[in-house]
Design a protein around this motif. Sequence first.
Motif, PDB file in Angstrom:
ATOM      1  N   ASN A 389       0.850  -1.192   0.000  1.00 48.27           N
ATOM      2  CA  ASN A 389       0.000   0.000   0.000  1.00 48.27           C
ATOM      3  C   ASN A 389       0.883   1.238   0.000  1.00 48.27           C
ATOM      4  OD1 ASN A 389      -2.400  -1.509   0.124  1.00 48.27           O
ATOM      5  ND2 ASN A 389      -2.208  -1.702   2.350  1.00 48.27           N
ATOM      6  N   THR A 390       0.381   2.298  -0.563  1.00 47.75           N
ATOM      7  CA  THR A 390       1.176   3.528  -0.610  1.00 47.75           C
ATOM      8  C   THR A 390       0.282   4.747  -0.614  1.00 47.75           C
ATOM      9  OG1 THR A 390       3.043   4.590  -1.742  1.00 47.75           O
ATOM     10  CG2 THR A 390       1.280   3.750  -3.132  1.00 47.75           C
ATOM     11  N   GLU A 391       0.863   5.876  -0.263  1.00 47.13           N
ATOM     12  CA  GLU A 391       0.185   7.171  -0.347  1.00 47.13           C
ATOM     13  C   GLU A 391       0.649   7.870  -1.607  1.00 47.13           C
ATOM     14  OE1 GLU A 391      -1.271   9.649   3.483  1.00 47.13           O
ATOM     15  OE2 GLU A 391       0.891   9.488   3.208  1.00 47.13           O
ATOM     16  N   ILE A 392      -0.304   8.475  -2.301  1.00 49.75           N
ATOM     17  CA  ILE A 392       0.001   9.147  -3.560  1.00 49.75           C
ATOM     18  C   ILE A 392      -0.341  10.625  -3.425  1.00 49.75           C
ATOM     19  CG2 ILE A 392      -0.476   9.267  -6.031  1.00 49.75           C
ATOM     20  CD1 ILE A 392      -1.533   6.148  -4.233  1.00 49.75           C
ATOM     21  N   ALA A 393       0.646  11.484  -3.670  1.00 51.74           N
ATOM     22  CA  ALA A 393       0.418  12.933  -3.653  1.00 51.74           C
ATOM     23  C   ALA A 393      -0.206  13.359  -4.973  1.00 51.74           C
ATOM     24  CB  ALA A 393       1.739  13.664  -3.432  1.00 51.74           C
ATOM     25  N   VAL A 394      -1.226  14.237  -4.882  1.00 53.74           N
ATOM     26  CA  VAL A 394      -1.942  14.717  -6.068  1.00 53.74           C
ATOM     27  C   VAL A 394      -1.668  16.205  -6.239  1.00 53.74           C
ATOM     28  CG1 VAL A 394      -4.180  14.946  -7.198  1.00 53.74           C
ATOM     29  CG2 VAL A 394      -3.767  13.021  -5.635  1.00 53.74           C
ATOM     30  N   ASP A 395      -1.170  16.591  -7.419  1.00 57.30           N
ATOM     31  CA  ASP A 395      -0.999  18.021  -7.718  1.00 57.30           C
ATOM     32  C   ASP A 395      -2.358  18.539  -8.179  1.00 57.30           C
ATOM     33  OD1 ASP A 395      -0.390  20.546  -8.598  1.00 57.30           O
ATOM     34  OD2 ASP A 395       1.416  19.964  -9.691  1.00 57.30           O
ATOM     35  N   THR A 396      -3.115  19.076  -7.238  1.00 59.25           N
ATOM     36  CA  THR A 396      -4.502  19.454  -7.536  1.00 59.25           C
ATOM     37  C   THR A 396      -4.607  20.704  -8.401  1.00 59.25           C
ATOM     38  OG1 THR A 396      -4.634  20.666  -5.438  1.00 59.25           O
ATOM     39  CG2 THR A 396      -5.373  18.380  -5.434  1.00 59.25           C
ATOM     40  N   ARG A 397      -3.498  21.402  -8.621  1.00 59.20           N
ATOM     41  CA  ARG A 397      -3.541  22.583  -9.496  1.00 59.20           C
ATOM     42  C   ARG A 397      -3.845  22.201 -10.931  1.00 59.20           C
ATOM     43  NH1 ARG A 397       2.384  24.647  -8.306  1.00 59.20           N
ATOM     44  NH2 ARG A 397       2.629  22.394  -8.640  1.00 59.20           N
ATOM     45  N   ASN A 398      -3.524  20.950 -11.290  1.00 57.58           N
ATOM     46  CA  ASN A 398      -3.624  20.551 -12.689  1.00 57.58           C
ATOM     47  C   ASN A 398      -4.716  19.531 -12.963  1.00 57.58           C
ATOM     48  OD1 ASN A 398      -1.373  22.180 -13.372  1.00 57.58           O
ATOM     49  ND2 ASN A 398       0.014  20.576 -12.657  1.00 57.58           N
ATOM     50  N   LEU A 399      -5.640  19.354 -12.033  1.00 54.58           N
ATOM     51  CA  LEU A 399      -6.735  18.411 -12.265  1.00 54.58           C
ATOM     52  C   LEU A 399      -7.657  18.910 -13.378  1.00 54.58           C
ATOM     53  CD1 LEU A 399      -7.779  17.443  -8.617  1.00 54.58           C
ATOM     54  CD2 LEU A 399      -6.315  16.167 -10.204  1.00 54.58           C
ATOM     55  N   HIS A 400      -8.259  17.976 -14.091  1.00 54.23           N
ATOM     56  CA  HIS A 400      -9.220  18.292 -15.148  1.00 54.23           C
ATOM     57  C   HIS A 400     -10.587  17.757 -14.733  1.00 54.23           C
ATOM     58  CE1 HIS A 400      -6.117  19.416 -18.162  1.00 54.23           C
ATOM     59  NE2 HIS A 400      -5.380  18.593 -17.433  1.00 54.23           N
ATOM     60  N   PHE A 401     -11.637  18.484 -15.113  1.00 47.71           N
ATOM     61  CA  PHE A 401     -12.994  18.045 -14.784  1.00 47.71           C
ATOM     62  C   PHE A 401     -13.870  18.121 -16.033  1.00 47.71           C
ATOM     63  CE2 PHE A 401     -11.209  19.165 -10.732  1.00 47.71           C
ATOM     64  CZ  PHE A 401     -11.737  18.229  -9.862  1.00 47.71           C
ATOM     65  N   PHE A 402     -14.770  17.130 -16.140  1.00 47.70           N
ATOM     66  CA  PHE A 402     -15.647  17.037 -17.301  1.00 47.70           C
ATOM     67  C   PHE A 402     -17.077  16.785 -16.840  1.00 47.70           C
ATOM     68  CE2 PHE A 402     -11.403  15.555 -18.365  1.00 47.70           C
ATOM     69  CZ  PHE A 402     -11.101  16.304 -19.493  1.00 47.70           C
ATOM     70  N   ASP A 403     -18.009  17.345 -17.578  1.00 44.42           N
ATOM     71  CA  ASP A 403     -19.434  17.153 -17.313  1.00 44.42           C
ATOM     72  C   ASP A 403     -19.807  15.746 -17.773  1.00 44.42           C
ATOM     73  OD1 ASP A 403     -22.239  17.086 -17.414  1.00 44.42           O
ATOM     74  OD2 ASP A 403     -22.373  19.222 -17.877  1.00 44.42           O
ATOM     75  N   PRO A 404     -20.308  14.877 -16.878  1.00 45.66           N
ATOM     76  CA  PRO A 404     -20.616  13.493 -17.277  1.00 45.66           C
ATOM     77  C   PRO A 404     -21.769  13.404 -18.276  1.00 45.66           C
ATOM     78  CG  PRO A 404     -21.335  13.900 -15.024  1.00 45.66           C
ATOM     79  CD  PRO A 404     -20.533  15.094 -15.442  1.00 45.66           C
ATOM     80  N   GLU A 405     -22.606  14.444 -18.354  1.00 43.39           N
ATOM     81  CA  GLU A 405     -23.740  14.413 -19.291  1.00 43.39           C
ATOM     82  C   GLU A 405     -23.331  14.832 -20.693  1.00 43.39           C
ATOM     83  OE1 GLU A 405     -26.976  16.681 -17.791  1.00 43.39           O
ATOM     84  OE2 GLU A 405     -27.171  15.487 -15.953  1.00 43.39           O
ATOM     85  N   THR A 406     -22.462  15.828 -20.807  1.00 41.13           N
ATOM     86  CA  THR A 406     -22.081  16.352 -22.124  1.00 41.13           C
ATOM     87  C   THR A 406     -20.660  15.963 -22.539  1.00 41.13           C
ATOM     88  OG1 THR A 406     -21.182  18.420 -21.239  1.00 41.13           O
ATOM     89  CG2 THR A 406     -23.550  18.357 -21.725  1.00 41.13           C
ATOM     90  N   SER A 407     -19.862  15.503 -21.591  1.00 38.60           N
ATOM     91  CA  SER A 407     -18.437  15.183 -21.782  1.00 38.60           C
ATOM     92  C   SER A 407     -17.573  16.417 -22.009  1.00 38.60           C
ATOM     93  CB  SER A 407     -18.233  14.197 -22.959  1.00 38.60           C
ATOM     94  OG  SER A 407     -18.758  12.935 -22.636  1.00 38.60           O
ATOM     95  N   LEU A 408     -18.153  17.612 -21.920  1.00 35.14           N
ATOM     96  CA  LEU A 408     -17.382  18.835 -22.136  1.00 35.14           C
ATOM     97  C   LEU A 408     -16.525  19.161 -20.913  1.00 35.14           C
ATOM     98  CD1 LEU A 408     -20.033  21.135 -23.868  1.00 35.14           C
ATOM     99  CD2 LEU A 408     -18.183  19.832 -24.945  1.00 35.14           C
ATOM    100  N   GLY A 409     -15.381  19.784 -21.178  1.00 33.46           N
ATOM    101  CA  GLY A 409     -14.529  20.230 -20.090  1.00 33.46           C
ATOM    102  C   GLY A 409     -15.228  21.306 -19.281  1.00 33.46           C
ATOM    103  N   ILE A 410     -15.007  21.315 -17.956  1.00 36.16           N
ATOM    104  CA  ILE A 410     -15.598  22.318 -17.072  1.00 36.16           C
ATOM    105  C   ILE A 410     -14.546  23.396 -16.844  1.00 36.16           C
ATOM    106  CG2 ILE A 410     -16.642  22.759 -14.822  1.00 36.16           C
ATOM    107  CD1 ILE A 410     -17.332  19.735 -14.718  1.00 36.16           C
ATOM    108  N   TYR A 411     -14.826  24.580 -17.357  1.00 35.71           N
ATOM    109  CA  TYR A 411     -13.867  25.678 -17.262  1.00 35.71           C
ATOM    110  C   TYR A 411     -14.542  26.926 -16.705  1.00 35.71           C
ATOM    111  CZ  TYR A 411     -10.899  22.613 -19.985  1.00 35.71           C
ATOM    112  OH  TYR A 411     -10.158  21.544 -20.406  1.00 35.71           O
TER     113      TYR A 411
END
Length: 422
Positions: A389-411
Amino acid sequence: MPRLQGLVSPLVAGVSFNAVSKIYADGTRAVSSIDLEAKDGELLVLVGPSGCGKTTALRMVAGLEEISEGEIRIGEKVVNYLPAKDRDIAMVFQSYALYPHLSVRANIAFGLQVRGIDKAEIDKRVMTAAEVLGLDEYLDRKPRNLSGGQRQRVAMGRAIVREPAAFLMDEPLSNLDAKLRVQMRAEVSRLQRDLEVTTIYVTHDQVEAMTMGDQVAVMRKGELQQVASPQELYDRPVNLFVGGFIGSPAMNMLEATLERSNGELRAVIGEQRVALDQELLSQKPGLRRFEGREAIVGIRPEDLEDAALAPETPADRRLQGHIELRESLGSEVLAHFTIDAKRAVTEDVKELAADIEGGSETELEDAERGEATVVGSFGPRSDIREGGNTEIAVDTRNLHFFDPETSLGIYDGDETDKGGNK
């Protein structure tokens, strides 16, 4: 390096598509109403999965496929009904298409001889091209006595000496081994910059597209998804398909819910919560519309790190995972780990997975058991072990998000925001 004077066409011209479609007799739309422009002297890459229409689009420019709708211009001239030989373009194919019984010199000169160019001019152009391409000592050899990379250079030389208004290249490096492809794509890029000839380059390899293109056009099922610089495609993909296609290893796609806790917006991924960085929220204010709603979070492998190598990462920006596979590449460690979360499974994700043999079945199996396999690109000094098992650091500045209904990027905050050019 030899001077390129005499090999740069004075007729360099842009190539533009205006609502261009290709519809076959059975109604299949191989290309659907694309608007696209390769500016003067620009290298435009068409990229996408097999069958997306990129080669068909290129062949319509070349005059090898009829245009069903719209118009194509080379410079100011509409070429829809112009014979291929009159379009002032040169094409480089995947198969090299060399004449096996002719020498390198004769192969390069062939097109000029057919056009009736003066012999002295032909000799001058052939010698200059051969010097530029490092072929001067191979001019009297036959293609069978050349390596794959040398054969591709001969094909390039044959195109260069024609001094066309535009180059069209259809996966020209796909028959080469991996090391030679890297070398040749650098050479093709250098030549294109030096010659300053408008070039449309088709490839299935998104790494090739990102390293070579001034602009990259991503296609899917005959439709243009996004046209942008390589960096913009990477940083701001218009939709889930582009986000998943661009990047190697591919972006990890996970189901998430956005919730506010103690004044912070968090992404709930399975049973784990990741606090979102303020820098991210300022760049993507549209995320606030999704408070209390589901979204798809995209995490690039390079934005994940072994937490032991990133001790400054706060606890609320970490994930817990179980290491399934460790791949040490010297410069990095690719960690394949499972987390208690659901992998996003949409039509876009299925299509991207199907582009890799057997991928779609794996995606569905992960989703059914509520477990997601995630890939992280860790530093080379990571001492993770398979089965641990391990801990993983996430650089949250670069996360991407998408609308599950339209698949479009959320900006931005606009519901119709598409996050890029489409």
